[in-house]
Design a protein around this motif. Structure first.
Motif, PDB file in Angstrom:
ATOM      1  N   SER A 129      -4.245   0.324 -10.794  1.00 60.74           N
ATOM      2  CA  SER A 129      -3.009  -0.368 -10.444  1.00 60.74           C
ATOM      3  C   SER A 129      -3.173  -1.875 -10.621  1.00 60.74           C
ATOM      4  O   SER A 129      -2.277  -2.548 -11.144  1.00 60.74           O
ATOM      5  N   TYR A 130      -4.315  -2.400 -10.228  1.00 58.07           N
ATOM      6  CA  TYR A 130      -4.576  -3.823 -10.412  1.00 58.07           C
ATOM      7  C   TYR A 130      -4.576  -4.206 -11.893  1.00 58.07           C
ATOM      8  O   TYR A 130      -4.073  -5.266 -12.270  1.00 58.07           O
TER       9      TYR A 130
ATOM     10  N   SER B 290       4.379  -0.796 -11.339  1.00 58.50           N
ATOM     11  CA  SER B 290       3.716  -1.736 -12.240  1.00 58.50           C
ATOM     12  C   SER B 290       3.979  -1.373 -13.692  1.00 58.50           C
ATOM     13  O   SER B 290       4.162  -2.250 -14.534  1.00 58.50           O
TER      14      SER B 290
ATOM     15  N   ASN C  63       1.647   2.926  -6.539  1.00 59.24           N
ATOM     16  CA  ASN C  63       2.061   1.630  -7.064  1.00 59.24           C
ATOM     17  C   ASN C  63       2.144   1.614  -8.589  1.00 59.24           C
ATOM     18  O   ASN C  63       2.759   0.734  -9.157  1.00 59.24           O
TER      19      ASN C  63
ATOM     20  N   TRP D 216      -0.979  -4.435 -13.000  1.00 59.39           N
ATOM     21  CA  TRP D 216      -0.342  -5.663 -12.510  1.00 59.39           C
ATOM     22  C   TRP D 216      -0.889  -6.889 -13.248  1.00 59.39           C
ATOM     23  O   TRP D 216      -0.154  -7.846 -13.492  1.00 59.39           O
TER      24      TRP D 216
END
Length: 146
Positions: free
Chosen positions: A105-106, A7, A3, A109
């Motif tokens: 990844s968070y 992002s 991901n 984002w």
């Protein structure tokens, strides 16, 4: 980890869109801009256009770099520095890399969301400064509330 390219591309896209927006409005804006607005949306603080643009670009870049670099620092953090429910399970050697990949990844984002919010608010500030009595639209509260 899959991901992260999405992002990262989204973050770059938001920064490019914000830069295009700023470049479009820059020649149209007054030399002294409304830079702070009260709860009613009326301007109550002013600053030179150049200083406002430097502040805006710096804030967005700082946010992107800060949140983007946290993902790089995660791999060097000791387990004690990571606040995570069931930490022993998620940071076990067989799951550590995958867990940190998801967390990084968070963070990316979150950087995308934060810079999207900043870009939207800056756009409304540019638009407000094109009027004789600058005031933010009620759309500002909708954007901030979402």
């Amino acid at each position: 980890m899959k991901n992260q390219p999405k992002s990262l591309l989204a973050l770059i896209g938001v920064l490019v869109a914000a830069a295009i927006d700023a470049a479009y409005y820059y020649p149209l804006l007054p030399a002294k801009m409304a830079s702070h607005f009260g709860p009613s949306g009326q301007a109550d603080g002013w600053m030179p256009k150049d200083a406002f643009m430097v502040m805006t670009v710096s804030l967005m870049l700082f946010t992107a770099v800060l949140l983007g670099s946290i993902r790089l620092l995660l791999q060097y953090l000791p387990d004690d520095a990571v606040n995570l429910p069931n930490k022993e399970y998620w940071l076990a050697p067989e799951r550590r890399e995958a867990t940190l990949g998801i967390m990084s990844s968070y963070f990316l984002w979150f950087a995308v969301a934060t810079n999207t919010l900043l870009a939207a608010i800056m756009h409304l500030v540019y638009r407000a400064n094109l009027t004789p009595l600058p005031s933010l639209s009620s759309l500002t509260w909708i954007i901030l509330g979402t």
